[in-house]
Design a protein around this motif. Structure first.
Motif, PDB file in Angstrom:
ATOM      1  N   GLY A 166      82.325  10.237  47.704  1.00 24.90           N
ATOM      2  CA  GLY A 166      81.727  11.086  48.728  1.00 24.90           C
ATOM      3  C   GLY A 166      80.255  10.836  48.974  1.00 24.90           C
ATOM      4  N   ARG A 167      79.589  10.097  48.092  1.00 21.05           N
ATOM      5  CA  ARG A 167      78.142   9.937  48.226  1.00 21.05           C
ATOM      6  C   ARG A 167      77.776   9.213  49.529  1.00 21.05           C
ATOM      7  N   LEU A 168      78.526   8.192  49.880  1.00 21.46           N
ATOM      8  CA  LEU A 168      78.164   7.390  51.054  1.00 21.46           C
ATOM      9  C   LEU A 168      78.531   8.075  52.363  1.00 21.46           C
ATOM     10  N   GLY A 169      79.625   8.839  52.385  1.00 16.39           N
ATOM     11  CA  GLY A 169      80.120   9.347  53.655  1.00 16.39           C
ATOM     12  C   GLY A 169      79.920  10.817  53.924  1.00 16.39           C
ATOM     13  N   LYS A 170      79.605  11.613  52.883  1.00 18.96           N
ATOM     14  CA  LYS A 170      79.570  13.069  53.036  1.00 18.96           C
ATOM     15  C   LYS A 170      78.619  13.523  54.136  1.00 18.96           C
ATOM     16  N   ARG A 171      77.372  13.069  54.108  1.00 12.97           N
ATOM     17  CA  ARG A 171      76.383  13.526  55.085  1.00 12.97           C
ATOM     18  C   ARG A 171      76.719  13.040  56.493  1.00 12.97           C
ATOM     19  N   PHE A 172      77.212  11.801  56.603  1.00  8.10           N
ATOM     20  CA  PHE A 172      77.605  11.276  57.915  1.00  8.10           C
ATOM     21  C   PHE A 172      78.724  12.124  58.508  1.00  8.10           C
ATOM     22  N   ASP A 173      79.727  12.459  57.688  1.00  5.96           N
ATOM     23  CA  ASP A 173      80.843  13.268  58.172  1.00  5.96           C
ATOM     24  C   ASP A 173      80.380  14.641  58.618  1.00  5.96           C
ATOM     25  N   GLU A 174      79.463  15.252  57.861  1.00  2.00           N
ATOM     26  CA  GLU A 174      78.959  16.578  58.226  1.00  2.00           C
ATOM     27  C   GLU A 174      78.211  16.529  59.556  1.00  2.00           C
ATOM     28  N   ASN A 175      77.375  15.510  59.721  1.00  7.89           N
ATOM     29  CA  ASN A 175      76.615  15.384  60.976  1.00  7.89           C
ATOM     30  C   ASN A 175      77.548  15.142  62.159  1.00  7.89           C
ATOM     31  N   MET A 176      78.559  14.293  61.962  1.00  5.01           N
ATOM     32  CA  MET A 176      79.498  14.009  63.042  1.00  5.01           C
ATOM     33  C   MET A 176      80.329  15.249  63.382  1.00  5.01           C
ATOM     34  N   ASN A 177      80.789  15.983  62.344  1.00  6.87           N
ATOM     35  CA  ASN A 177      81.566  17.199  62.586  1.00  6.87           C
ATOM     36  C   ASN A 177      80.757  18.233  63.357  1.00  6.87           C
ATOM     37  N   MET A 178      79.479  18.380  63.012  1.00 12.51           N
ATOM     38  CA  MET A 178      78.610  19.324  63.714  1.00 12.51           C
ATOM     39  C   MET A 178      78.401  18.903  65.160  1.00 12.51           C
ATOM     40  N   HIS A 179      78.265  17.603  65.381  1.00 12.31           N
ATOM     41  CA  HIS A 179      78.071  17.104  66.751  1.00 12.31           C
ATOM     42  C   HIS A 179      79.310  17.381  67.608  1.00 12.31           C
ATOM     43  N   ILE A 180      80.492  17.117  67.048  1.00 11.30           N
ATOM     44  CA  ILE A 180      81.740  17.375  67.780  1.00 11.30           C
ATOM     45  C   ILE A 180      81.887  18.864  68.073  1.00 11.30           C
ATOM     46  N   LEU A 181      81.596  19.704  67.069  1.00  3.52           N
ATOM     47  CA  LEU A 181      81.712  21.155  67.245  1.00  3.52           C
ATOM     48  C   LEU A 181      80.744  21.643  68.316  1.00  3.52           C
ATOM     49  N   GLN A 182      79.520  21.151  68.298  1.00  3.56           N
ATOM     50  CA  GLN A 182      78.524  21.575  69.286  1.00  3.56           C
ATOM     51  C   GLN A 182      78.945  21.175  70.690  1.00  3.56           C
ATOM     52  N   THR A 183      79.524  19.969  70.809  1.00  4.19           N
ATOM     53  CA  THR A 183      79.984  19.493  72.114  1.00  4.19           C
ATOM     54  C   THR A 183      81.100  20.385  72.649  1.00  4.19           C
ATOM     55  N   ILE A 184      82.051  20.750  71.782  1.00  3.67           N
ATOM     56  CA  ILE A 184      83.167  21.616  72.195  1.00  3.67           C
ATOM     57  C   ILE A 184      82.650  22.983  72.613  1.00  3.67           C
ATOM     58  N   GLU A 185      81.698  23.526  71.836  1.00  2.79           N
ATOM     59  CA  GLU A 185      81.137  24.840  72.174  1.00  2.79           C
ATOM     60  C   GLU A 185      80.416  24.795  73.519  1.00  2.79           C
ATOM     61  N   ASP A 186      79.691  23.694  73.768  1.00  4.74           N
ATOM     62  CA  ASP A 186      78.979  23.565  75.054  1.00  4.74           C
ATOM     63  C   ASP A 186      79.964  23.491  76.218  1.00  4.74           C
ATOM     64  N   LEU A 187      81.093  22.780  76.003  1.00  4.36           N
ATOM     65  CA  LEU A 187      82.063  22.608  77.073  1.00  4.36           C
ATOM     66  C   LEU A 187      82.858  23.883  77.349  1.00  4.36           C
ATOM     67  N   THR A 188      83.127  24.647  76.295  1.00  9.17           N
ATOM     68  CA  THR A 188      83.959  25.854  76.452  1.00  9.17           C
ATOM     69  C   THR A 188      83.141  27.117  76.672  1.00  9.17           C
ATOM     70  N   GLY A 189      81.870  27.073  76.281  1.00 12.83           N
ATOM     71  CA  GLY A 189      81.050  28.266  76.386  1.00 12.83           C
ATOM     72  C   GLY A 189      81.370  29.308  75.338  1.00 12.83           C
ATOM     73  N   LYS A 190      82.123  28.918  74.305  1.00 11.51           N
ATOM     74  CA  LYS A 190      82.488  29.840  73.234  1.00 11.51           C
ATOM     75  C   LYS A 190      81.888  29.369  71.918  1.00 11.51           C
ATOM     76  N   LYS A 191      81.642  30.331  71.018  1.00 11.39           N
ATOM     77  CA  LYS A 191      81.063  30.030  69.711  1.00 11.39           C
ATOM     78  C   LYS A 191      82.059  30.393  68.607  1.00 11.39           C
ATOM     79  N   VAL A 192      82.116  29.550  67.582  1.00 14.85           N
ATOM     80  CA  VAL A 192      82.958  29.873  66.430  1.00 14.85           C
ATOM     81  C   VAL A 192      82.145  30.713  65.448  1.00 14.85           C
ATOM     82  N   SER A 193      82.829  31.377  64.533  1.00 18.30           N
ATOM     83  CA  SER A 193      82.149  32.210  63.536  1.00 18.30           C
ATOM     84  C   SER A 193      81.398  31.328  62.537  1.00 18.30           C
TER      85      SER A 193
END
Length: 472
Positions: free
Chosen positions: A377-404
């Motif tokens: 997990g050392r090499l990929g953990k931070r990259f995965d977190e940043n990518m997951n946050m980017h995808i989530l932010q994009t979905i929230e922007d497109l839908t206008g909804k926020k997750v908890s």
């Protein structure tokens, strides 16, 4: 314990092997090679204990060299002898094959009662044993990799590692010479609970197979199923804990000095705290003490998990067992006679050589970690977190909804070492269960999972020997 009992243990392994071998394509010579222990090392060495010198008897058996390194635990017990170690080494070969861990089987033992020695004396014995293994090339990351077993743990593995490294200075992969080490010494997170968690993963997957549950007249899934666990050691406790957390009812917990019952279910964590406070699981608030601890094995339940001793279910009590599924978390909890009785009753017995392979599976992950020299997990953990946050932010922007916030934290999480170990263990147990079931489905003459597991193992080891080209 009499010598013939140990010998019969080895013979029972061979009997199971021979029964399964009849369903394979391999000729007699290859089958004899698969059965044979390739190397048996008996050692006697002197160690100063107090004012006297004591001669210690010890063993290391390498059962199969079809894949290297060999792999198997080291136990400290007064019952250790050559027959027992040979039998356990052979079971390790078959166990590794079933769960697709690329090791040959091995086992070691030192004939002592560790309670009779101080930590300083145990260290002297362990280090001398390791030195003897090094002399004959019976230990090393590419040849033979020990692990903890009965009477040993992280402490002893640290002594083995340190002794090996002092005798092999500069060996770049030296930390892979032994597994079950503390995390600070190259161990892997998730190793402690691995066997109990593997038991849970294997039985959960079985309970999700509708065809098998229909045969037993049970609904699919774990939730609501009544579970009895014998043994509150490391394996039994963790198995009980994961079943409880998944919504099963752990109605009975059994220990050497008693058993407690509550039809509404017990919380294994609370029971463990009670045991630590009082020295026993007996008299746990809200539970009933059973008259005899063995009575718990005969309770009406869906799943029985023997996770402590050998031969606890025999021809005498097997007819009284009411469980529909028995998960062998311990080594050899059923005698061959009990096995036959339960199979005739239609009970699904999930054999030890598959079900308790979580320990060696995660030991394999630890060995890989040591060879790669990087934490999972050392090499990929931070990259995965940043990518997951980017995808989530994009979905929230497109839908206008926020997750908890809770969902955001879960979605953003990148896999750490323990997450990857759990994931790898879960995949291993699922795949192995279905491989064993496929053997049963493809051969209607095989009616029990133990025989199917042996067939699965024999075919893999036989294919490995054939591919090595040692049979012209």
């Amino acid at each position: 314990m009499p010598q013939d009992q140990h010998y019969s243990f080895f013979q029972s392994v061979e009997r199971s092997f021979d029964k399964a071998a009849a369903f394979t394509k391999w000729d007699k010579g290859i089958l004899e090679q698969i059965k044979a222990c390739n190397a048996v090392y008996q050692i006697k060495f002197p160690v100063r204990i107090g004012e006297s010198v004591q001669v210690i008897e010890a063993y290391r058996v390498q059962h199969s060299h079809h894949k290297l390194p060999c792999k198997g635990g080291i136990r400290f017990s007064e019952e250790v002898n050559q027959d027992e170690v040979m039998a356990l080494a052979s079971l390790m070969t078959y166990k590794c094959a079933i769960v697709n861990v690329p090791f040959g089987g091995a086992k070691g033992g030192i004939k002592i009662n560790p309670r009779n020695y101080t930590p300083f004396q145990l260290e002297a014995i362990t280090r001398r044993y390791t030195a003897e293994l090094v002399k004959k090339n019976f230990i090393g990351p590419g040849t033979d990799v020990p692990a903890p077993d009965y009477g040993t743990g992280e402490r002893e593995m640290s002594w083995i590692l340190d002794t090996y490294m002092s005798l092999r200075p500069g060996e770049i992969d030296g930390y892979g010479c032994v597994t079950g080490k503390p995390v600070s010494q190259g161990g892997v997170r998730g190793r402690t609970e691995a066997t109990g968690l593997g038991v849970f993963y294997g039985l959960r997957e079985l309970c999700n197979i509708k065809e098998d549950m229909d045969k037993l007249g049970l609904p699919t899934g774990i939730e609501g199923k009544r579970v009895v666990v014998q043994g509150m050691g490391n394996v039994g406790y963790h198995a009980a804990k994961y079943f409880h957390e998944a919504g099963a009812k752990v109605i009975c917990l059994i220990e050497w000095d008693g058993a407690i019952f509550n039809e509404n279910g017990l919380n294994p964590d609370d029971v463990l705290q009670h045991k630590k406070a009082t020295g026993s699981i007996n008299n746990f608030p809200g539970a009933t003490n059973l008259n005899k601890n063995t009575d718990g094995l005969e309770l009406d339940c869906e799943i029985l998990i023997p996770a402590a001793l050998e031969n606890v279910i025999d021809k005498h009590n097997a007819p009284n067992v009411k469980a529909r599924i028995i998960g062998e978390a311990a080594n050899g909890p059923l005698t061959p006679e009990a096995d036959e009785i339960l199979n005739k009753k239609g009970v699904i017995v999930v054999p030890d050589m598959f079900l308790n392979a979580g320990g060696v599976t995660v030991s394999y992950f630890e060995w890989l970690k040591n060879l790669s020299h990087v934490r999972y997990g050392r090499l990929g953990k931070r990259f995965d977190e940043n990518m997951n946050m980017h995808i989530l932010q994009t979905i929230e922007d497109l839908t206008g909804k926020k997750v908890s916030d809770k969902e955001r934290k879960f979605i953003a999480h990148g896999a750490d070492e323990v997450d990857l170990v759990y994931s790898g263990l879960e995949e291993t147990m699922h795949a192995a269960l279905h491989e064993v079931r496929d053997v049963m489905i493809s051969n209607p003459q095989i009616h029990d999972m133990r025989t199917a597991a042996y067939v699965c193992a024999i075919n893999k080891v036989g294919a490995a020997y054939e591919q090595l080209g040692i049979f012209p």
